[in-house]
Motif scaffolding. Sequence first.
Motif, PDB file in Angstrom:
ATOM      1  N   PHE A 109       0.827  -1.203   0.000  1.00  0.00           N
ATOM      2  CA  PHE A 109       0.000   0.000   0.000  1.00  0.00           C
ATOM      3  C   PHE A 109       0.860   1.251   0.000  1.00  0.00           C
ATOM      4  O   PHE A 109       0.536   2.238  -0.674  1.00  0.00           O
ATOM      5  CB  PHE A 109      -0.955   0.000   1.192  1.00  0.00           C
ATOM      6  CG  PHE A 109      -1.970   1.098   1.124  1.00  0.00           C
ATOM      7  CD1 PHE A 109      -2.968   1.074   0.155  1.00  0.00           C
ATOM      8  CD2 PHE A 109      -1.921   2.178   1.981  1.00  0.00           C
ATOM      9  CE1 PHE A 109      -3.897   2.097   0.061  1.00  0.00           C
ATOM     10  CE2 PHE A 109      -2.836   3.206   1.900  1.00  0.00           C
ATOM     11  CZ  PHE A 109      -3.829   3.170   0.937  1.00  0.00           C
ATOM     12  N   SER A 110       1.961   1.226   0.731  1.00  0.00           N
ATOM     13  CA  SER A 110       2.880   2.370   0.732  1.00  0.00           C
ATOM     14  C   SER A 110       3.438   2.621  -0.665  1.00  0.00           C
ATOM     15  O   SER A 110       3.534   3.779  -1.109  1.00  0.00           O
ATOM     16  CB  SER A 110       4.015   2.126   1.715  1.00  0.00           C
ATOM     17  OG  SER A 110       4.970   3.155   1.640  1.00  0.00           O
ATOM     18  N   ASP A 111       3.813   1.560  -1.369  1.00  0.00           N
ATOM     19  CA  ASP A 111       4.328   1.728  -2.733  1.00  0.00           C
ATOM     20  C   ASP A 111       3.266   2.339  -3.639  1.00  0.00           C
ATOM     21  O   ASP A 111       3.572   3.189  -4.488  1.00  0.00           O
ATOM     22  CB  ASP A 111       4.779   0.374  -3.296  1.00  0.00           C
ATOM     23  CG  ASP A 111       6.055  -0.146  -2.634  1.00  0.00           C
ATOM     24  OD1 ASP A 111       6.764   0.663  -1.998  1.00  0.00           O
ATOM     25  OD2 ASP A 111       6.323  -1.353  -2.753  1.00  0.00           O
ATOM     26  N   PHE A 137       2.883  -2.322  15.824  1.00  0.00           N
ATOM     27  CA  PHE A 137       2.627  -1.879  14.451  1.00  0.00           C
ATOM     28  C   PHE A 137       3.317  -0.547  14.194  1.00  0.00           C
ATOM     29  O   PHE A 137       3.965  -0.345  13.161  1.00  0.00           O
ATOM     30  CB  PHE A 137       1.115  -1.772  14.233  1.00  0.00           C
ATOM     31  CG  PHE A 137       0.697  -1.509  12.803  1.00  0.00           C
ATOM     32  CD1 PHE A 137       1.475  -1.909  11.732  1.00  0.00           C
ATOM     33  CD2 PHE A 137      -0.511  -0.858  12.546  1.00  0.00           C
ATOM     34  CE1 PHE A 137       1.070  -1.676  10.417  1.00  0.00           C
ATOM     35  CE2 PHE A 137      -0.911  -0.610  11.242  1.00  0.00           C
ATOM     36  CZ  PHE A 137      -0.126  -1.016  10.171  1.00  0.00           C
ATOM     37  N   LEU A 138       3.195   0.378  15.136  1.00  0.00           N
ATOM     38  CA  LEU A 138       3.853   1.677  14.996  1.00  0.00           C
ATOM     39  C   LEU A 138       5.366   1.510  14.863  1.00  0.00           C
ATOM     40  O   LEU A 138       6.001   2.136  14.003  1.00  0.00           O
ATOM     41  CB  LEU A 138       3.520   2.565  16.192  1.00  0.00           C
ATOM     42  CG  LEU A 138       4.288   3.878  16.310  1.00  0.00           C
ATOM     43  CD1 LEU A 138       4.028   4.789  15.113  1.00  0.00           C
ATOM     44  CD2 LEU A 138       3.935   4.598  17.617  1.00  0.00           C
ATOM     45  N   GLU A 139       5.946   0.666  15.688  1.00  0.00           N
ATOM     46  CA  GLU A 139       7.391   0.482  15.630  1.00  0.00           C
ATOM     47  C   GLU A 139       7.814  -0.207  14.344  1.00  0.00           C
ATOM     48  O   GLU A 139       8.874   0.101  13.783  1.00  0.00           O
ATOM     49  CB  GLU A 139       7.863  -0.306  16.855  1.00  0.00           C
ATOM     50  CG  GLU A 139       7.752   0.494  18.144  1.00  0.00           C
ATOM     51  CD  GLU A 139       8.310  -0.240  19.345  1.00  0.00           C
ATOM     52  OE1 GLU A 139       9.059  -1.232  19.165  1.00  0.00           O
ATOM     53  OE2 GLU A 139       8.000   0.175  20.478  1.00  0.00           O
ATOM     54  N   TYR A 140       6.995  -1.125  13.847  1.00  0.00           N
ATOM     55  CA  TYR A 140       7.307  -1.757  12.563  1.00  0.00           C
ATOM     56  C   TYR A 140       7.281  -0.721  11.443  1.00  0.00           C
ATOM     57  O   TYR A 140       8.149  -0.691  10.570  1.00  0.00           O
ATOM     58  CB  TYR A 140       6.306  -2.876  12.253  1.00  0.00           C
ATOM     59  CG  TYR A 140       6.597  -3.600  10.953  1.00  0.00           C
ATOM     60  CD1 TYR A 140       7.437  -4.706  10.922  1.00  0.00           C
ATOM     61  CD2 TYR A 140       6.048  -3.161   9.742  1.00  0.00           C
ATOM     62  CE1 TYR A 140       7.728  -5.360   9.729  1.00  0.00           C
ATOM     63  CE2 TYR A 140       6.331  -3.799   8.552  1.00  0.00           C
ATOM     64  CZ  TYR A 140       7.176  -4.900   8.544  1.00  0.00           C
ATOM     65  OH  TYR A 140       7.466  -5.540   7.359  1.00  0.00           O
ATOM     66  N   ASN A 163       7.589   6.376   8.090  1.00  0.00           N
ATOM     67  CA  ASN A 163       7.373   7.728   8.617  1.00  0.00           C
ATOM     68  C   ASN A 163       5.922   8.186   8.475  1.00  0.00           C
ATOM     69  O   ASN A 163       5.632   9.287   8.004  1.00  0.00           O
ATOM     70  CB  ASN A 163       8.321   8.726   7.946  1.00  0.00           C
ATOM     71  CG  ASN A 163       9.775   8.461   8.295  1.00  0.00           C
ATOM     72  OD1 ASN A 163      10.079   8.107   9.432  1.00  0.00           O
ATOM     73  ND2 ASN A 163      10.663   8.611   7.327  1.00  0.00           N
ATOM     74  N   VAL A 164       4.998   7.339   8.884  1.00  0.00           N
ATOM     75  CA  VAL A 164       3.581   7.696   8.879  1.00  0.00           C
ATOM     76  C   VAL A 164       3.297   8.582  10.085  1.00  0.00           C
ATOM     77  O   VAL A 164       3.602   8.222  11.230  1.00  0.00           O
ATOM     78  CB  VAL A 164       2.703   6.430   8.916  1.00  0.00           C
ATOM     79  CG1 VAL A 164       1.230   6.797   9.055  1.00  0.00           C
ATOM     80  CG2 VAL A 164       2.939   5.598   7.663  1.00  0.00           C
ATOM     81  N   ASP A 165       2.710   9.752   9.838  1.00  0.00           N
ATOM     82  CA  ASP A 165       2.496  10.715  10.926  1.00  0.00           C
ATOM     83  C   ASP A 165       1.065  10.803  11.414  1.00  0.00           C
ATOM     84  O   ASP A 165       0.788  11.426  12.443  1.00  0.00           O
ATOM     85  CB  ASP A 165       2.983  12.108  10.502  1.00  0.00           C
ATOM     86  CG  ASP A 165       2.224  12.672   9.309  1.00  0.00           C
ATOM     87  OD1 ASP A 165       1.440  11.929   8.682  1.00  0.00           O
ATOM     88  OD2 ASP A 165       2.422  13.863   8.996  1.00  0.00           O
TER      89      ASP A 165
END
Length: 504
Positions: A109-111, A137-140, A163-165
Amino acid sequence: MKASVTAHKDFTIAKIDDRIYASFLEHLGRAIYTGIYEPDHPTADKNGMRQDVIDIVKELNTPYVRYPGGNFVSAYNWEDGVGPREDRPTRLDLAWHTSDSNAVGVHEFSDWCDAVGTKMMLAVNLGSRGLDDARNFLEYVNGPVGSAWGDLRKKNGRAEPFNVDLWCLGNEMDGPWQVGHKTADEYGRLANEVAKTMRAFDKNLQLVVCGSSNADMKTYPEWERIVLEHTYESVDYISLHMYFANHAHHTGNYLALNEKLDRYITTVESTINLVKANKRSKHNVYISFDEWNVWYHSREQDKKILEGNAGWPHAPRLLEDIYNFEDVLQVGLILNTFIRKSNVVKIACIAQLVNVIAPIMTDPMGKAWRQTIFYPYYFASAFGRGTALQLAVNCPGYDAEVADNVPFVDVSGVHDEAAGTLTFFAVNRHESESIETEISLQGFGAGSVIDHQVMTHKDLRAVNTAENMMNVAPSKGTGAALKDGTLTVKLPPLSYQMIRVKLA
């Protein structure tokens, strides 16, 4: 019939946050599989993503896409969507009574987000899971290499953090239909602890706590008050959801529903202010309206699957509303409301983006096309960025089920000072009369009309299809003129218009 509008340069509402033109993709129906991801499609890129869909999504310039749900997230194990595809399990999704292959996860999904020029807005599962899984999940997603989760991400093909904010703390936790449904106190306490823990990892994260699933919930607006009493200092946004339907096929009542939307936002804004005052806080919490759209056309055809009478199909046709011209007007009205409420609504996500109650449709191995509602969403995203103007509108109205004296002309205005433009989005709700509209521009100086787009159709039920993609589409307007500081335009009955002015 006539209407008058006054727009003054110094009378403004707020700077419009670009994120009110965000969107949403859930592991639901064909939103992901044969929507954005179809590796055998003739246009598929090296990642299996449909290039024809990527090209259309790019037009919308949507800044964030919420993922992976929605109701789906409340029983989702994020670990199922990472690692080699051949090792990923197929899971049964209890929310929509389907199965999911997990062929698409956070990496894929990021790609895709990179390909369309948008960012991920991720949701954590606070239904069947809780604090530890959210932290993991956040740390991954964001953690450094050298830590266990960062090293696993690197092993799975990506050393750099995503780097999801922007993060959602669950989904619709007020809803009894939700896996892991909680009371406001139960959810508020959990959400606060999750928020504190996520902020211990990164204090700059932006966090969204669950508000009401709709304005008809029996717990609304007490849900917001209680949840915010627990979480106010730990979160940045509270989510609202609303879907719009015309089951009775009454156009006047249908096109008045944004009055209910306005009250919904105003009520929650007042609740935010109440909690802020009670806490003597300097912190501001805003609204993330992260699910909204028209949704009612497909409900009958979906019953077999949703009631569990079709087994556990993978990527079936679900929630595939085929939108008509009347829905163009509704979407235009909703977007106008968000612009006028831009002082408190900072994020809004059309639900959803592809196939599932969506502005974009696809056929498996076939074409992709723009539904009727694509166009008002496109115009607002492309030209509704800047400062929202506080317009004074004088116009006749009508009485509807949700409100009295609903103005026939609904209009929003945006001043983009950097571009030197004014843009007005207008809907004429009157079913039979054109409305001569004058917009007095005060404090802006001279200018000229540079674009005028109109959407009308003789058939309110007209739709776009793969065979007739442009049946409902915008056309160049005529007659809009700016003279001596007054913009004049004729609004045909049941029409949507965008008028843009270049300032001297």
